[in-house]
Write a protein that holds these residues in place. Sequence first.
Motif, PDB file in Angstrom:
ATOM      1  N   SER A 274       8.156   4.955   6.059  1.00  0.00           N
ATOM      2  CA  SER A 274       7.067   4.567   5.587  1.00  0.00           C
ATOM      3  C   SER A 274       7.760   5.129   3.951  1.00  0.00           C
ATOM      4  O   SER A 274       7.463   5.926   3.405  1.00  0.00           O
ATOM      5  CB  SER A 274       5.624   5.174   6.139  1.00  0.00           C
ATOM      6  OG  SER A 274       6.296   6.551   6.017  1.00  0.00           O
TER       7      SER A 274
ATOM      8  N   PHE B 133       7.042   0.858   5.043  1.00  0.00           N
ATOM      9  CA  PHE B 133       5.877   0.166   5.097  1.00  0.00           C
ATOM     10  C   PHE B 133       4.977   0.829   4.188  1.00  0.00           C
ATOM     11  O   PHE B 133       5.303   2.028   4.486  1.00  0.00           O
ATOM     12  CB  PHE B 133       4.953   0.634   6.266  1.00  0.00           C
ATOM     13  CG  PHE B 133       3.453   0.500   6.770  1.00  0.00           C
ATOM     14  CD1 PHE B 133       3.034  -0.586   7.685  1.00  0.00           C
ATOM     15  CD2 PHE B 133       2.553   1.462   6.232  1.00  0.00           C
ATOM     16  CE1 PHE B 133       1.839  -0.835   7.619  1.00  0.00           C
ATOM     17  CE2 PHE B 133       0.914   1.186   6.088  1.00  0.00           C
ATOM     18  CZ  PHE B 133       0.644   0.054   7.307  1.00  0.00           C
TER      19      PHE B 133
ATOM     20  N   TYR C 149       2.197   2.636   1.910  1.00  0.00           N
ATOM     21  CA  TYR C 149       0.630   3.246   1.741  1.00  0.00           C
ATOM     22  C   TYR C 149       0.509   2.873   0.449  1.00  0.00           C
ATOM     23  O   TYR C 149       1.395   4.274  -0.787  1.00  0.00           O
ATOM     24  CB  TYR C 149       0.086   4.725   2.356  1.00  0.00           C
ATOM     25  CG  TYR C 149       0.867   4.582   3.201  1.00  0.00           C
ATOM     26  CD1 TYR C 149      -0.531   4.412   4.396  1.00  0.00           C
ATOM     27  CD2 TYR C 149       1.808   5.254   4.323  1.00  0.00           C
ATOM     28  CE1 TYR C 149      -0.877   4.590   5.774  1.00  0.00           C
ATOM     29  CE2 TYR C 149       1.766   5.407   6.326  1.00  0.00           C
ATOM     30  CZ  TYR C 149       0.803   4.818   6.372  1.00  0.00           C
ATOM     31  OH  TYR C 149       1.199   4.948   8.010  1.00  0.00           O
TER      32      TYR C 149
ATOM     33  N   HIS D 133       2.902  -5.292   5.825  1.00  0.00           N
ATOM     34  CA  HIS D 133       3.455  -4.084   5.802  1.00  0.00           C
ATOM     35  C   HIS D 133       2.795  -3.177   4.356  1.00  0.00           C
ATOM     36  O   HIS D 133       3.957  -2.590   4.431  1.00  0.00           O
ATOM     37  CB  HIS D 133       4.880  -3.741   6.336  1.00  0.00           C
ATOM     38  CG  HIS D 133       4.795  -4.911   7.746  1.00  0.00           C
ATOM     39  ND1 HIS D 133       4.532  -4.946   9.627  1.00  0.00           N
ATOM     40  CD2 HIS D 133       6.366  -5.216   7.794  1.00  0.00           C
ATOM     41  CE1 HIS D 133       5.357  -4.897   9.642  1.00  0.00           C
ATOM     42  NE2 HIS D 133       5.694  -5.598   8.959  1.00  0.00           N
TER      43      HIS D 133
ATOM     44  N   ILE E   2      -2.384   9.068   7.593  1.00  0.00           N
ATOM     45  CA  ILE E   2      -1.015   8.596   7.349  1.00  0.00           C
ATOM     46  C   ILE E   2       0.005   9.885   8.449  1.00  0.00           C
ATOM     47  O   ILE E   2       0.068  11.354   8.422  1.00  0.00           O
ATOM     48  CB  ILE E   2       0.014   9.213   6.214  1.00  0.00           C
ATOM     49  CG1 ILE E   2      -1.600   8.052   5.482  1.00  0.00           C
ATOM     50  CG2 ILE E   2       0.905   8.947   6.112  1.00  0.00           C
ATOM     51  CD1 ILE E   2      -0.655   8.075   3.196  1.00  0.00           C
TER      52      ILE E   2
END
Length: 241
Positions: free
Chosen positions: A3, A27, A29, A52, A73
């Motif tokens: 991520s 993934f 953010y 994603h 998160i």
Amino acid sequence: MKSALVTGANKGIGFEVAKILAQQGFFVYLGSRQLKNGEAAVEQLRAEGLQHIAAVQLDVTSQASVDAARSAITALDVLVNNAGIAGGFEQSALETSADDFLTVYDTNVFGVIRVTQAFIDLLRQSEAPRIVNVSTAMASLSLAADIENANYPKRYVAYQSSKSALNMYTVNLAYELKETACKVNAVCPGYTRTDFTGHQGTSTAAEAGQRIAKYALIGPDGPTGKYFSEEYYPAPAVCPW
């Protein structure tokens, strides 16, 4: 799945970095000061087949906002501190006020510190953590010290000095993490045609995004505590501080 968090990612260079990392299987953010803008950017990326990815409200000048994003998160491998402001096109060492300097530093320096410190616990849990701080060749003391340097027809004193401070923070952060797997670097995206520059420049946002994403994806033998500016020096070159 690994991520990543990219700050200031709803448009411009940050958007391109988020896109590249999502394409690489992360993934992502997508940090955005205004959540609605972040959600619009996510929809655009999903329309391109990237699923994603998620928007997270993140104003780097607000500790409460940073803390809320941290709570949302739960794992992180890559942090790209991209959010930044120029502070206007009229800046002077003699006339720009201390308050104006503080406004620029609050985003470009203190914002990076807030976000990095908030997420370092998650990064420490990663097998291959990476931190990339978006800087600029205009922060180079060596270049700026040439008073007749044609690359500096104007001086953006608050912006330049904030990025110089960011470079020093990057070095010290890398030093403190040198015994870990974390790689920390500062990267100049180049003179990029975005809202930030009034859509003037020599690079596209996509080109700039590639320059930054490269250092989010480096392997275990990659550099740390360095500054890279590929547009101004033969790649991969290290610009003088």
